[in-house]
Write a protein that holds these residues in place. Structure first.
Motif, PDB file in Angstrom:
ATOM      1  N   GLN A  36       0.946  -1.030  -0.196  1.00 42.16           N
ATOM      2  CA  GLN A  36       0.178   0.018  -0.004  1.00 42.16           C
ATOM      3  C   GLN A  36       0.883   1.375   0.014  1.00 42.16           C
ATOM      4  O   GLN A  36       0.495   2.242  -0.748  1.00 42.16           O
ATOM      5  CB  GLN A  36      -1.131   0.028   1.302  1.00 42.16           C
ATOM      6  CG  GLN A  36      -1.976   1.118   1.194  1.00 42.16           C
ATOM      7  CD  GLN A  36      -2.644   0.829  -0.097  1.00 42.16           C
ATOM      8  OE1 GLN A  36      -3.353  -0.055  -0.451  1.00 42.16           O
ATOM      9  NE2 GLN A  36      -3.029   1.928  -0.870  1.00 42.16           N
ATOM     10  N   LYS A  37       2.034   1.263   1.027  1.00 45.80           N
ATOM     11  CA  LYS A  37       2.851   2.362   0.877  1.00 45.80           C
ATOM     12  C   LYS A  37       3.307   2.547  -0.690  1.00 45.80           C
ATOM     13  O   LYS A  37       3.430   3.866  -0.874  1.00 45.80           O
ATOM     14  CB  LYS A  37       3.834   2.110   1.721  1.00 45.80           C
ATOM     15  CG  LYS A  37       4.967   3.228   1.855  1.00 45.80           C
ATOM     16  CD  LYS A  37       6.036   2.945   2.826  1.00 45.80           C
ATOM     17  CE  LYS A  37       7.074   4.058   2.955  1.00 45.80           C
ATOM     18  NZ  LYS A  37       8.291   3.822   3.497  1.00 45.80           N
ATOM     19  N   LEU A  39       2.302   1.782  -3.483  1.00 51.99           N
ATOM     20  CA  LEU A  39       1.181   2.050  -4.392  1.00 51.99           C
ATOM     21  C   LEU A  39       0.748   3.418  -4.101  1.00 51.99           C
ATOM     22  O   LEU A  39       0.413   4.240  -4.879  1.00 51.99           O
ATOM     23  CB  LEU A  39       0.000   1.137  -4.452  1.00 51.99           C
ATOM     24  CG  LEU A  39       0.300  -0.019  -4.758  1.00 51.99           C
ATOM     25  CD1 LEU A  39      -1.049  -1.211  -4.480  1.00 51.99           C
ATOM     26  CD2 LEU A  39       0.413  -0.100  -6.264  1.00 51.99           C
ATOM     27  N   ASP A  40       0.644   3.875  -2.829  1.00 54.22           N
ATOM     28  CA  ASP A  40       0.374   5.381  -2.543  1.00 54.22           C
ATOM     29  C   ASP A  40       1.375   6.204  -3.051  1.00 54.22           C
ATOM     30  O   ASP A  40       1.095   7.396  -3.476  1.00 54.22           O
ATOM     31  CB  ASP A  40       0.182   5.484  -0.913  1.00 54.22           C
ATOM     32  CG  ASP A  40      -0.981   4.940  -0.427  1.00 54.22           C
ATOM     33  OD1 ASP A  40      -1.891   4.691  -1.172  1.00 54.22           O
ATOM     34  OD2 ASP A  40      -1.186   4.779   0.940  1.00 54.22           O
ATOM     35  N   GLU A  41       2.601   6.034  -2.881  1.00 49.58           N
ATOM     36  CA  GLU A  41       4.031   6.700  -3.420  1.00 49.58           C
ATOM     37  C   GLU A  41       3.633   6.941  -5.082  1.00 49.58           C
ATOM     38  O   GLU A  41       3.911   8.193  -5.493  1.00 49.58           O
ATOM     39  CB  GLU A  41       5.000   6.086  -3.189  1.00 49.58           C
ATOM     40  CG  GLU A  41       5.585   6.203  -1.654  1.00 49.58           C
ATOM     41  CD  GLU A  41       6.685   5.785  -1.215  1.00 49.58           C
ATOM     42  OE1 GLU A  41       7.749   5.282  -2.178  1.00 49.58           O
ATOM     43  OE2 GLU A  41       7.249   5.465  -0.269  1.00 49.58           O
ATOM     44  N   TYR A  42       3.416   5.656  -5.632  1.00 48.66           N
ATOM     45  CA  TYR A  42       3.020   5.694  -7.119  1.00 48.66           C
ATOM     46  C   TYR A  42       2.055   6.666  -7.555  1.00 48.66           C
ATOM     47  O   TYR A  42       2.076   7.898  -8.473  1.00 48.66           O
ATOM     48  CB  TYR A  42       2.978   4.610  -7.723  1.00 48.66           C
ATOM     49  CG  TYR A  42       2.529   4.382  -9.258  1.00 48.66           C
ATOM     50  CD1 TYR A  42       3.599   4.389 -10.034  1.00 48.66           C
ATOM     51  CD2 TYR A  42       1.259   4.301  -9.501  1.00 48.66           C
ATOM     52  CE1 TYR A  42       3.275   4.312 -11.231  1.00 48.66           C
ATOM     53  CE2 TYR A  42       1.183   4.275 -11.028  1.00 48.66           C
ATOM     54  CZ  TYR A  42       2.043   4.351 -11.692  1.00 48.66           C
ATOM     55  OH  TYR A  42       1.905   4.075 -13.114  1.00 48.66           O
ATOM     56  N   ASN A  43       0.814   6.820  -6.746  1.00 48.60           N
ATOM     57  CA  ASN A  43      -0.300   7.592  -7.239  1.00 48.60           C
ATOM     58  C   ASN A  43       0.106   9.003  -6.919  1.00 48.60           C
ATOM     59  O   ASN A  43      -0.212  10.022  -7.388  1.00 48.60           O
ATOM     60  CB  ASN A  43      -1.388   6.985  -6.435  1.00 48.60           C
ATOM     61  CG  ASN A  43      -1.917   5.767  -6.881  1.00 48.60           C
ATOM     62  OD1 ASN A  43      -1.861   5.667  -8.079  1.00 48.60           O
ATOM     63  ND2 ASN A  43      -2.723   4.984  -5.935  1.00 48.60           N
ATOM     64  N   ALA A  44       0.791   9.311  -5.871  1.00 45.92           N
ATOM     65  CA  ALA A  44       1.275  10.792  -5.576  1.00 45.92           C
ATOM     66  C   ALA A  44       2.143  11.041  -6.588  1.00 45.92           C
ATOM     67  O   ALA A  44       1.968  12.303  -7.087  1.00 45.92           O
ATOM     68  CB  ALA A  44       2.121  10.676  -4.092  1.00 45.92           C
ATOM     69  N   SER A  47       0.304  12.106  -9.557  1.00 41.95           N
ATOM     70  CA  SER A  47      -0.699  13.351  -9.489  1.00 41.95           C
ATOM     71  C   SER A  47       0.394  14.494  -9.761  1.00 41.95           C
ATOM     72  O   SER A  47      -0.158  15.462 -10.451  1.00 41.95           O
ATOM     73  CB  SER A  47      -1.338  13.334  -8.238  1.00 41.95           C
ATOM     74  OG  SER A  47      -2.107  12.160  -7.980  1.00 41.95           O
TER      75      SER A  47
END
Length: 67
Positions: A36-37, A39-44, A47
């Protein structure tokens, strides 16, 4: 100048995303917290890339209008 800076940032973000995609492809999803960490970094990062693309587009359009 704004266009050049934006292009450099876009190139850097695209390189980062490419590296992250390789990491994601090899992710062990059994470790949910780590997955999750990442994937969150990827999404950030994605963006940030979208924001830079918008800035670049606005600056390019402004430059075209000046010509």
């Amino acid at each position: 100048n704004k266009i050049n800076n934006s292009e450099k940032e876009i190139a850097q973000l695209e390189a980062t995303l490419a590296e992250m995609q390789e990491t994601i492809a090899e992710l062990d999803y059994s470790d949910e917290a780590k997955s999750q960490k990442i994937l969150d970094e990827y999404n950030a990062t994605k963006s940030k890339l979208d924001e830079q693309m918008a800035i670049w587009e606005e600056a390019t359009e402004a430059l075209m209008e000046m010509e």
